[in-house]
Scaffold this motif. Structure first.
Motif, mmCIF file in Angstrom:
data_model
loop_
_atom_site.group_PDB
_atom_site.id
_atom_site.type_symbol
_atom_site.label_atom_id
_atom_site.label_comp_id
_atom_site.label_asym_id
_atom_site.label_seq_id
_atom_site.Cartn_x
_atom_site.Cartn_y
_atom_site.Cartn_z
ATOM 1 N N GLY A 11 17.919 101.030 4.351
ATOM 2 C CA GLY A 11 18.141 99.722 3.726
ATOM 3 C C GLY A 11 18.767 98.794 4.751
ATOM 4 N N THR A 12 19.325 97.692 4.286
ATOM 5 C CA THR A 12 19.927 96.742 5.216
ATOM 6 C C THR A 12 21.019 97.416 6.040
ATOM 7 N N ILE A 13 21.788 98.330 5.419
ATOM 8 C CA ILE A 13 22.922 98.951 6.107
ATOM 9 C C ILE A 13 22.441 99.954 7.159
ATOM 10 N N GLN A 43 15.593 93.972 -3.275
ATOM 11 C CA GLN A 43 15.711 93.370 -4.619
ATOM 12 C C GLN A 43 16.763 92.266 -4.671
ATOM 13 N N ALA A 44 17.500 92.047 -3.587
ATOM 14 C CA ALA A 44 18.642 91.124 -3.614
ATOM 15 C C ALA A 44 18.184 89.674 -3.524
ATOM 16 N N ALA A 45 19.164 88.772 -3.668
ATOM 17 C CA ALA A 45 18.865 87.336 -3.599
ATOM 18 C C ALA A 45 19.163 86.757 -2.219
ATOM 19 N N ALA A 252 23.249 82.138 -14.606
ATOM 20 C CA ALA A 252 22.163 82.481 -13.672
ATOM 21 C C ALA A 252 22.357 81.707 -12.374
ATOM 22 N N TYR A 253 21.802 82.262 -11.302
ATOM 23 C CA TYR A 253 21.788 81.520 -10.035
ATOM 24 C C TYR A 253 20.351 81.346 -9.569
ATOM 25 N N LEU A 254 20.166 80.334 -8.713
ATOM 26 C CA LEU A 254 18.841 80.070 -8.143
ATOM 27 C C LEU A 254 19.002 79.957 -6.630
ATOM 28 N N GLY A 307 16.922 95.746 -9.733
ATOM 29 C CA GLY A 307 17.472 96.556 -8.646
ATOM 30 C C GLY A 307 18.782 97.187 -9.072
ATOM 31 N N LEU A 308 19.265 98.125 -8.263
ATOM 32 C CA LEU A 308 20.470 98.889 -8.603
ATOM 33 C C LEU A 308 21.539 98.667 -7.546
ATOM 34 N N ARG A 309 22.595 97.962 -7.921
ATOM 35 C CA ARG A 309 23.697 97.722 -6.962
ATOM 36 C C ARG A 309 24.525 99.004 -6.828
ATOM 37 N N ARG A 335 27.726 94.117 -4.819
ATOM 38 C CA ARG A 335 27.050 92.816 -4.863
ATOM 39 C C ARG A 335 26.946 92.153 -3.502
ATOM 40 N N HIS A 336 27.507 92.793 -2.469
ATOM 41 C CA HIS A 336 27.687 92.063 -1.206
ATOM 42 C C HIS A 336 27.022 92.730 -0.004
ATOM 43 N N GLY A 337 26.061 93.606 -0.246
ATOM 44 C CA GLY A 337 25.520 94.389 0.880
ATOM 45 C C GLY A 337 24.796 93.554 1.921
ATOM 46 N N ILE A 338 24.139 92.490 1.500
ATOM 47 C CA ILE A 338 23.444 91.654 2.495
ATOM 48 C C ILE A 338 24.516 90.882 3.282
ATOM 49 N N LEU A 339 25.430 90.275 2.547
ATOM 50 C CA LEU A 339 26.539 89.571 3.204
ATOM 51 C C LEU A 339 27.285 90.483 4.187
ATOM 52 N N LEU A 340 27.565 91.719 3.753
ATOM 53 C CA LEU A 340 28.403 92.617 4.558
ATOM 54 C C LEU A 340 27.646 93.341 5.672
HETATM 55 C C1 LIG Z 1 19.664 92.050 -8.341
HETATM 56 C C2 LIG Z 1 20.512 92.161 -7.106
HETATM 57 C C3 LIG Z 1 20.876 91.014 -6.417
HETATM 58 C C4 LIG Z 1 21.683 91.094 -5.285
HETATM 59 N N1 LIG Z 1 21.972 89.960 -4.584
HETATM 60 C C5 LIG Z 1 22.746 90.050 -3.464
HETATM 61 C C6 LIG Z 1 23.044 88.873 -2.722
HETATM 62 O O1 LIG Z 1 22.587 87.776 -3.053
HETATM 63 N N2 LIG Z 1 23.834 88.997 -1.623
HETATM 64 C C7 LIG Z 1 24.340 90.207 -1.211
HETATM 65 O O2 LIG Z 1 25.071 90.254 -0.226
HETATM 66 N N3 LIG Z 1 24.042 91.344 -1.896
HETATM 67 C C8 LIG Z 1 23.265 91.290 -3.010
HETATM 68 N N4 LIG Z 1 22.977 92.424 -3.713
HETATM 69 C C9 LIG Z 1 23.554 93.698 -3.277
HETATM 70 C C10 LIG Z 1 22.766 94.316 -2.119
HETATM 71 O O3 LIG Z 1 21.405 94.257 -2.415
HETATM 72 C C11 LIG Z 1 23.202 95.764 -1.879
HETATM 73 O O4 LIG Z 1 24.608 95.850 -1.759
HETATM 74 C C12 LIG Z 1 22.563 96.292 -0.583
HETATM 75 O O5 LIG Z 1 21.175 96.070 -0.613
HETATM 76 C C13 LIG Z 1 22.842 97.753 -0.359
HETATM 77 O O6 LIG Z 1 22.184 98.114 0.825
HETATM 78 P P1 LIG Z 1 21.967 99.631 1.226
HETATM 79 O O7 LIG Z 1 21.300 99.630 2.569
HETATM 80 O O8 LIG Z 1 23.233 100.360 1.068
HETATM 81 O O9 LIG Z 1 21.007 100.208 0.088
HETATM 82 P P2 LIG Z 1 19.419 100.240 -0.036
HETATM 83 O O10 LIG Z 1 18.794 98.965 0.342
HETATM 84 O O11 LIG Z 1 19.111 100.775 -1.390
HETATM 85 O O12 LIG Z 1 19.009 101.298 1.054
HETATM 86 C C14 LIG Z 1 19.181 102.689 0.878
HETATM 87 C C15 LIG Z 1 17.904 103.352 1.325
HETATM 88 O O13 LIG Z 1 18.107 104.761 1.348
HETATM 89 C C16 LIG Z 1 16.905 105.381 0.974
HETATM 90 N N5 LIG Z 1 17.238 106.748 0.528
HETATM 91 C C17 LIG Z 1 17.890 107.104 -0.596
HETATM 92 N N6 LIG Z 1 18.034 108.445 -0.652
HETATM 93 C C18 LIG Z 1 17.451 108.934 0.477
HETATM 94 C C19 LIG Z 1 17.258 110.255 0.994
HETATM 95 N N7 LIG Z 1 17.709 111.331 0.326
HETATM 96 N N8 LIG Z 1 16.620 110.395 2.170
HETATM 97 C C20 LIG Z 1 16.150 109.310 2.855
HETATM 98 N N9 LIG Z 1 16.296 108.040 2.399
HETATM 99 C C21 LIG Z 1 16.948 107.852 1.226
HETATM 100 C C22 LIG Z 1 16.374 104.496 -0.124
HETATM 101 O O14 LIG Z 1 14.988 104.685 -0.328
HETATM 102 C C23 LIG Z 1 16.734 103.106 0.396
HETATM 103 O O15 LIG Z 1 15.678 102.528 1.134
HETATM 104 C C24 LIG Z 1 22.142 92.365 -4.832
HETATM 105 C C25 LIG Z 1 21.755 93.517 -5.515
HETATM 106 C C26 LIG Z 1 20.944 93.427 -6.643
HETATM 107 C C27 LIG Z 1 20.510 94.671 -7.341
#
Ligand SMILES: Cc1cc2nc3c(=O)[nH]c(=O)nc-3n(C[C@H](O)[C@H](O)[C@H](O)COP(=O)(O)OP(=O)(O)OC[C@H]3O[C@@H](n4cnc5c(N)ncnc54)[C@H](O)[C@@H]3O)c2cc1C
Length: 379
Positions: A11-13, A43-45, A252-254, A307-309, A335-340
């Motif tokens: 993911g982003t992280i 799935q984020a904004a 809601a936000y846009l 999506g699942l935060r 809620r802050h994964g893109i920001l962070l």
């Molecule tokens: C509706 C919504 C709106 C949001 N809006 C914002 C916003 O505007 N600004 C903001 O900062 N944040 C926003 N967020 C929060 C942000 O999207 C998340 O905090 C962030 O995306 C988390 O990133 P991640 O890399 O940890 O997770 P993910 O993007 O879920 O990445 C984890 C990855 O690990 C993979 N994975 C899982 N298990 C395994 C395994 N066993 N083996 C190999 N791969 C695996 C998954 O397939 C996935 O691709 C929003 C979230 C939602 C749901």
């Protein structure tokens, strides 16, 4: 000793930390069970909004959010340079609007708190707000303008970061779920679903909301993250309608993107791993959006999703060493994964490369929940 870092989750992280590591010369192999970048981050904004989202009880998280926003422009430029792609970083700012007496009072309280904290925010009348964003509802009476709260097209950013990671020499294995993490102080390993065991110098768990499903970690080392569902929908801009700023209403936000998408969100639901898009969820978003920007009424809807935060118990991320030898973690960004992303990627890369923990990471140790060690400082 092998210095390769094995990253679980693209993911982003995971992608951004992997990119930082390879850019600085550390070899990385990243395992992603689906396509990289298509989990919660897709799935984020894409809002980068520490000021609008400042919480009355979350000031240490605000500090981290703010620091990450400060780093965003440089980070985006590095990803753009390495990938040759544009991530649509936009700095027009954010408008928080009120649409009735209750929400106007809540807005006033938020503004007073923001001012107390020294934030760069302006109080606007409805008329002043419509001067900078003409499609706001005529009946809105007040707004807070947060000029420092920016946004990015998270989908473009993910594609660019993935390209940048590979361009800098990172190894990406997609469609490769990791089932087991095997902690070890010198040679930790991961085992994939088809039984392959891969050894590295360190393992970074960045599997978002699925991080606690990995086998091999003791219960204390498993991250206490739970899914918080968010439903979203996407409209397509159509002339003469226009929107330049992120607009946040009470319900809601846009977030307008440069390619014509307008991302609208989001519900907040405790529904486990359910990602069903419901009529009620969409109704609430459409009504909430329409109340503050009525011109959306005629716009085409071209996508809906949920999506699942990844939320930890205190809603702050888990960043640093776990109690399991050789295993670090970066998850729970809620809620802050893109920001962070920039601060996580840069500080986790520093920890993984040098063993040094910065003061930014200390309050967010994954071990703060296990009751054993609370700090990121000791090995
Ligand atoms: C509706 C919504 C709106 C949001 N809006 C914002 C916003 O505007 N600004 C903001 O900062 N944040 C926003 N967020 C929060 C942000 O999207 C998340 O905090 C962030 O995306 C988390 O990133 P991640 O890399 O940890 O997770 P993910 O993007 O879920 O990445 C984890 C990855 O690990 C993979 N994975 C899982 N298990 C395994 C395994 N066993 N083996 C190999 N791969 C695996 C998954 O397939 C996935 O691709 C929003 C979230 C939602 C749901």
């Amino acid at each position: 000793m092998e210095d390769r870092v094995l990253v679980v989750g693209g993911g982003t992280i995971g992608l951004a930390t992997g990119f930082e590591l390879v850019r600085q010369g550390t070899p990385v192999t990243l395992f992603e069970r689906n396509d990289a970048g298509r989990g919660t981050s897709w799935q984020a904004a894409g809002m980068l909004a520490p000021d609008a989202e400042i919480g009355f009880e979350e000031l240490s998280l605000y500090g981290l959010n703010r620091e990450s926003l400060r780093r965003w422009p440089d980070f985006a430029r590095r990803v753009e340079a390495a990938s040759g792609m544009d991530v649509d970083y936009r700095d027009e700012g954010t408008l928080i609007v009120a649409d009735d007496r209750d929400s106007a009072e809540a807005l006033r309280r938020l503004f007073e708190f923001q001012e107390e904290q020294g934030l760069d925010v302006d109080w606007l009348t409805g008329e002043e707000a419509r001067e900078i964003e003409p499609f706001l509802a005529p009946r809105l009476t007040a707004a807070i303008f947060c000029p420092s709260d920016h946004q990015v097209d998270n989908r473009r950013f993910l594609e660019a970061t993935r390209t940048a990671f590979e361009a800098e020499g990172g190894t990406l294995h997609e469609q490769t779920p990791v089932e087991v993490v095997q902690p070890d102080p010198d040679a930790p390993a991961v085992v994939t679903a088809d039984g392959e065991r891969v050894e590295g110098g360190q393992v970074l768990v960045a599997a978002g909301v699925w991080s606690r499903d990995l086998d091999g970690l003791t219960p204390e080392a498993q991250p206490p993250v739970r899914p918080v569902k968010g439903q979203m929908l996407q409209l397509r801009r159509k002339t003469p309608f226009d929107l330049q700023h992120v607009v946040r209403g009470p319900d809601a936000y846009l977030a307008p993107k440069s390619d014509g998408r307008i991302v609208m969100g989001a519900t907040s639901e405790e529904m486990g791993f359910d990602t069903t898009v419901t009529a009620g969820g969409l109704y609430d978003l459409l009504e909430g959006g329409w109340e503050v920007v009525p011109g959306i009424y005629d716009l085409p809807v071209d996508e809906t999703w949920a999506g699942l935060r990844p939320a930890s118990r205190d809603h702050a991320p888990l960043l640093g060493r776990t109690g399991a030898p050789g295993v670090c973690m970066a998850t729970g960004h809620y809620r802050h994964g893109i920001l962070l992303t920039p601060v996580t990627a840069e500080e986790m890369a520093r920890l993984l490369r040098t063993g040094e923990t910065s003061t930014w990471l200390e309050p967010f140790s994954p071990r703060r929940f296990s009751g054993t060690q609370s700090s990121n400082v000791s090995p």
